[in-house]
Design a protein around this motif. Structure first.
Motif, PDB file in Angstrom:
ATOM      1  N   GLU A 112       0.833  -1.205   0.000  1.00  0.00           N
ATOM      2  CA  GLU A 112       0.000   0.000   0.000  1.00  0.00           C
ATOM      3  C   GLU A 112       0.869   1.256   0.000  1.00  0.00           C
ATOM      4  OE1 GLU A 112      -2.424  -0.463   3.478  1.00  0.00           O
ATOM      5  OE2 GLU A 112      -3.575  -2.119   2.610  1.00  0.00           O
ATOM      6  N   CYS A 126      -5.081  -3.544   0.611  1.00  0.00           N
ATOM      7  CA  CYS A 126      -4.365  -4.634  -0.039  1.00  0.00           C
ATOM      8  C   CYS A 126      -4.498  -5.876   0.838  1.00  0.00           C
ATOM      9  CB  CYS A 126      -2.897  -4.247  -0.213  1.00  0.00           C
ATOM     10  SG  CYS A 126      -1.904  -5.502  -1.004  1.00  0.00           S
ATOM     11  N   ILE A 156      -5.967  -5.635  -4.674  1.00  0.00           N
ATOM     12  CA  ILE A 156      -5.657  -4.239  -4.376  1.00  0.00           C
ATOM     13  C   ILE A 156      -6.867  -3.402  -4.747  1.00  0.00           C
ATOM     14  CG2 ILE A 156      -4.147  -2.293  -4.886  1.00  0.00           C
ATOM     15  CD1 ILE A 156      -1.930  -4.339  -5.486  1.00  0.00           C
TER      16      ILE A 156
END
Length: 113
Positions: free
Chosen positions: A67, A88, A98
């Protein structure tokens, strides 16, 4: 007005699917998530650097690192896209879901690292 071809070159009755407006930016982000750095002809710096997490354990710490990596790299490559939130989560071996909430909508992709 921005226009973008479907990055997987999906076709319909009129040929390759084209995206306009906000959906063009979403399509650009989808392409970015599936394009590792150094693989884009003419602009090798464009793309994600997520391959560095390939041999890391699939856990919440790695997901947070992914992330943060996206938050640092995406604005350099796609400055028109503003990120509100990233989630994520590990899915299976070397694959993560994601979800990126942007000013143009949600992008939710399963990405191979």
């Amino acid at each position: 007005m921005s226009q973008e071809l479907d990055f997987l070159l999906d076709i319909d009755g009129g040929g390759v699917v084209e995206k306009d407006g906000a959906s063009a930016y979403v399509e650009n982000l989808r392409e970015w998530l599936h394009t590792p750095v150094t693989t884009r002809y003419g602009n090798p710096a464009w793309g994600n650097n997520l391959s560095m997490y390939k041999h890391e354990p699939m856990c919440s710490d790695t997901a947070r690192s992914i992330e943060n990596s996206i938050l640092l790299k995406l604005p350099k490559d796609c400055p028109q896209i503003r990120v509100a939130e990233i989630l994520c989560t590990p899915v299976e071996k070397d694959m993560y879901r994601i979800s990126i909430f942007t000013n143009y909508g949600l992008v939710d992709e399963v990405v191979s690292i």
